[in-house]
Design a protein around this motif. Sequence first.
Motif, short mmCIF file in Angstrom:
data_model
loop_
_atom_site.label_atom_id
_atom_site.label_comp_id
_atom_site.label_asym_id
_atom_site.label_seq_id
_atom_site.Cartn_x
_atom_site.Cartn_y
_atom_site.Cartn_z
N LEU A 1 0.82 -1.20 0.00
CA LEU A 1 0.00 0.00 0.00
C LEU A 1 0.87 1.26 0.00
CD1 LEU A 1 -2.79 -1.25 2.42
CD2 LEU A 1 -2.95 -0.95 -0.06
N LYS A 2 1.95 1.27 0.74
CA LYS A 2 2.88 2.40 0.71
C LYS A 2 3.64 2.42 -0.61
CE LYS A 2 3.54 3.75 5.40
NZ LYS A 2 2.42 4.62 5.50
N GLU A 3 4.01 1.26 -1.10
CA GLU A 3 4.73 1.16 -2.37
C GLU A 3 3.90 1.74 -3.52
OE1 GLU A 3 6.08 -2.30 -5.46
OE2 GLU A 3 6.25 -2.77 -3.31
N SER B 1 1.72 4.16 -3.44
CA SER B 1 1.74 5.63 -3.43
C SER B 1 3.09 6.19 -3.87
CB SER B 1 1.34 6.17 -2.05
OG SER B 1 2.26 5.77 -1.08
N GLN B 2 4.14 5.42 -3.70
CA GLN B 2 5.47 5.85 -4.17
C GLN B 2 5.59 5.68 -5.68
OE1 GLN B 2 7.94 3.34 -1.78
NE2 GLN B 2 7.85 4.69 0.01
N LYS C 1 -5.10 7.63 -4.89
CA LYS C 1 -5.79 7.23 -3.65
C LYS C 1 -6.02 5.73 -3.74
CE LYS C 1 -6.89 11.50 -2.32
NZ LYS C 1 -6.60 12.15 -1.12
N GLN D 1 -5.72 0.78 6.35
CA GLN D 1 -5.58 2.23 6.51
C GLN D 1 -4.28 2.57 7.23
OE1 GLN D 1 -9.66 3.49 7.96
NE2 GLN D 1 -9.16 5.16 6.54
N ALA E 1 -1.64 0.97 7.10
CA ALA E 1 -0.53 0.66 6.19
C ALA E 1 -0.46 1.60 4.98
CB ALA E 1 -0.63 -0.79 5.72
N GLY E 2 -1.45 2.51 4.84
CA GLY E 2 -1.36 3.47 3.75
C GLY E 2 -2.58 3.63 2.87
N HIS F 1 -6.32 4.82 1.83
CA HIS F 1 -7.07 6.04 2.16
C HIS F 1 -8.46 5.74 2.71
CE1 HIS F 1 -3.91 7.37 -0.58
NE2 HIS F 1 -3.97 8.49 0.12
#
Length: 141
Positions: free
Chosen positions: A75-77, A79-80, A86, A103, A105-106, A108
Amino acid sequence: MQIGVETSRAVENKRIFVVDDDEIIRAALQFMLHDEYETHEIGSLESAIDKAASAKPDLLILSENVVKAAGLPVLKEISQRISGVKVLVIVDSLQSGFGKESQAAGAHGYIVKPLTVEFVRQKVDVLLGRRQGVAIPLTVL
């Protein structure tokens, strides 16, 4: 312009990728959203990330199974790798706690099955800035 879409919404058409390994769920979500959003059904997260290189989505809707298969750190990956996107996770049960874990973990936001047209549209509208957020009791989820 799409039929049934307000002119103001058609001008700002947002792109959504629905990513689920279940073809029926993908089709149902696409049906719920296609009249107001450019919606794409995609069978895997890898395919969605590949497609994002040429057609950046505003929102990724991911199934619980897709997130679990890739692991919560994905989930963070996401967004990177896809700036400004979103992420909304569809979870099978409120009791599992996976929505809150997602949520943290990233993601929305999350939606709990069973899915309804009204609630899916409301949640997507809020995430994409078309509607102000409204507090919904967990018993309604």
